[in-house]
Design a protein around this motif. Structure first.
Motif, mmCIF file in Angstrom:
data_model
loop_
_atom_site.group_PDB
_atom_site.id
_atom_site.type_symbol
_atom_site.label_atom_id
_atom_site.label_comp_id
_atom_site.label_asym_id
_atom_site.label_seq_id
_atom_site.Cartn_x
_atom_site.Cartn_y
_atom_site.Cartn_z
ATOM 1 N N ASP A 9 4.292 -5.080 2.270
ATOM 2 C CA ASP A 9 5.576 -4.470 2.305
ATOM 3 C C ASP A 9 5.888 -3.418 1.266
ATOM 4 O OD1 ASP A 9 6.046 -5.894 4.852
ATOM 5 O OD2 ASP A 9 7.158 -7.556 3.864
ATOM 6 N N TYR A 10 5.599 -3.873 0.145
ATOM 7 C CA TYR A 10 5.719 -2.958 -1.008
ATOM 8 C C TYR A 10 4.964 -1.699 -0.847
ATOM 9 C CZ TYR A 10 4.954 -1.267 -5.592
ATOM 10 O OH TYR A 10 4.777 -0.432 -6.822
ATOM 11 N N ARG A 11 3.798 -1.824 -0.491
ATOM 12 C CA ARG A 11 2.977 -0.559 -0.523
ATOM 13 C C ARG A 11 3.376 0.193 0.821
ATOM 14 N NH1 ARG A 11 -2.314 -2.320 0.140
ATOM 15 N NH2 ARG A 11 -1.784 -4.424 0.599
ATOM 16 N N ALA A 12 3.694 -0.364 1.836
ATOM 17 C CA ALA A 12 4.230 0.429 2.849
ATOM 18 C C ALA A 12 5.289 1.152 2.560
ATOM 19 C CB ALA A 12 4.310 -0.446 3.994
ATOM 20 N N LYS A 13 6.154 0.605 1.977
ATOM 21 C CA LYS A 13 7.528 1.432 1.574
ATOM 22 C C LYS A 13 7.045 2.436 0.650
ATOM 23 C CE LYS A 13 11.884 0.941 -0.834
ATOM 24 N NZ LYS A 13 12.890 -0.113 -1.637
ATOM 25 N N ARG A 14 6.041 2.586 -0.263
ATOM 26 C CA ARG A 14 5.655 3.423 -1.075
ATOM 27 C C ARG A 14 4.908 4.595 -0.503
ATOM 28 N NH1 ARG A 14 2.229 3.487 -4.587
ATOM 29 N NH2 ARG A 14 3.289 5.061 -6.404
ATOM 30 N N MET B 283 5.645 4.926 3.104
ATOM 31 C CA MET B 283 6.649 5.814 3.822
ATOM 32 C C MET B 283 7.246 6.946 2.903
ATOM 33 S SD MET B 283 8.770 2.517 5.279
ATOM 34 C CE MET B 283 10.292 3.609 5.570
ATOM 35 N N GLU B 284 7.628 6.661 1.841
ATOM 36 C CA GLU B 284 8.256 7.753 0.840
ATOM 37 C C GLU B 284 7.228 8.894 0.673
ATOM 38 O OE1 GLU B 284 9.553 5.360 -2.364
ATOM 39 O OE2 GLU B 284 10.989 4.389 -1.276
ATOM 40 N N GLN C 125 8.328 3.394 9.249
ATOM 41 C CA GLN C 125 7.873 2.111 8.531
ATOM 42 C C GLN C 125 6.688 1.637 9.328
ATOM 43 O OE1 GLN C 125 10.745 -1.000 8.371
ATOM 44 N NE2 GLN C 125 9.533 -2.488 6.841
ATOM 45 N N ARG D 219 3.027 1.149 7.564
ATOM 46 C CA ARG D 219 2.344 -0.525 7.485
ATOM 47 C C ARG D 219 1.073 -0.535 8.157
ATOM 48 N NH1 ARG D 219 4.510 -5.324 6.387
ATOM 49 N NH2 ARG D 219 3.087 -7.254 7.389
ATOM 50 N N GLU E 243 3.896 -4.213 -7.807
ATOM 51 C CA GLU E 243 5.176 -4.581 -7.148
ATOM 52 C C GLU E 243 6.095 -5.209 -7.982
ATOM 53 O OE1 GLU E 243 6.885 -6.900 -3.361
ATOM 54 O OE2 GLU E 243 4.701 -7.258 -3.856
#
Length: 207
Positions: free
Chosen positions: A134-139, A141-142, A148, A152, A187
Motif C-alpha cells: 500500500d505504501y509503495r503503491a501510493k508512491r 501513484m504520485e 490506485q 498497485r 515506510e
C-alpha cells in the motif's frame, strides 16, 4: 578504505532515491540504469534493445536447462553468442559491476550486484529497501500519476519480475533478510531516514 554499497529494492520503496542520497553524501559514483548503457558499450548491443530486458530473466527455460549455469562465464565465452539477450545483458552488466567496484567506493542499485561481487576482492555492504504494498503503491501513484488499482498492479508485477530475475541468476531468494547486511523499511523511517541510517552505519564501518 573503499566500500561498495549494493541496494536491492522492492518497486516503489525508494531504493534509487536512497542510493542517490548516499552517493551524494559521500561524493562517490552512483550506478543504476547507467549500467545498461555501460553494458551496451561492452557488448556492442544497442542500449535500446538492452533497456527492454533490463532486470528481466530470460523466458527460454529449455535453453537455460540445456546450457547449465553459464551466467557467470563471461562475455568472451563461446556460448555467449548463442544466449538470449537477457543473459547477454546480465553478463555484460556483471563485468561492468566488477570493474566499477574495483575502482573504488560506489553505490550500485539492483542487477544482482550483491551476488556478482560476492567473491570479488572488494568490501561490500549489501542493503535491501522495502515497504508495504500500500505504501509503495501510493508512491507510484504520485510519481507516475496512475490510479490506485493500476499503481498497485504495477508494484506487484514489478516485484515479481525482480524476484524472478534475482532468483534465476543467483539461485537465491530475493528479499530474504539473511542475504543482506541491512534491511530498511522506508515506510517506517522515510527516504531521508533510510539514507541517514545507512550513511551512519557506513561512517561507523569506515572508522
Amino acid at each position: 578504505m573503499s566500500l561498495v554499497i549494493t541496494i536491492g529494492r522492492q518497486f516503489g520503496s525508494g531504493g534509487r532515491d536512497v542510493g542517490e542520497r548516499i552517493a551524494e553524501y559521500f561524493n562517490i559514483p552512483f550506478y543504476d540504469k547507467e549500467l545498461v548503457e555501460m553494458a551496451a558499450q561492452k557488448s556492442n548491443i544497442s542500449k535500446e534493445a538492452l533497456k527492454e530486458v533490463d532486470e528481466h530473466a530470460t523466458n527460454s527455460f529449455l535453453y537455460s536447462l540445456a546450457s547449465g549455469n553459464y551466467s557467470m562465464r563471461g562475455i568472451n565465452a563461446p556460448i555467449y553468442y548463442e544466449m538470449p539477450i537477457n543473459d547477454k545483458l546480465f553478463i555484460a552488466q556483471a563485468e561492468v559491476i566488477k570493474e566499477v567496484a574495483k575502482k573504488g567506493s560506489c553505490v550500485i542499485v539492483g542487477r544482482c550486484a550483491d551476488y556478482v561481487l560476492e567473491n570479488e576482492d572488494v568490501d561490500i555492504l549489501n542493503v535491501f529497501i522495502f515497504g508495504s504494498v500500500d505504501y509503495r503503491a501510493k508512491r507510484v501513484m504520485e510519481a507516475l500519476e496512475l490510479p490506485q488499482s493500476k499503481a498497485r498492479d504495477k508494484v506487484i508485477k514489478t516485484d515479481k519480475q525482480r524476484r524472478t530475475y534475482y532468483d534465476y541468476y543467483t539461485s537465491r531468494d530475493w528479499g530474504v533478510m539473511s542475504n543482506y547486511d541491512l534491511c530498511v523499511n522506508t515506510e517506517t523511517v522515510g527516504i531521508s531516514g533510510a539514507a541517514n541510517l545507512i550513511i551512519n552505519h557506513v561512517k561507523n564501518k569506515l572508522k
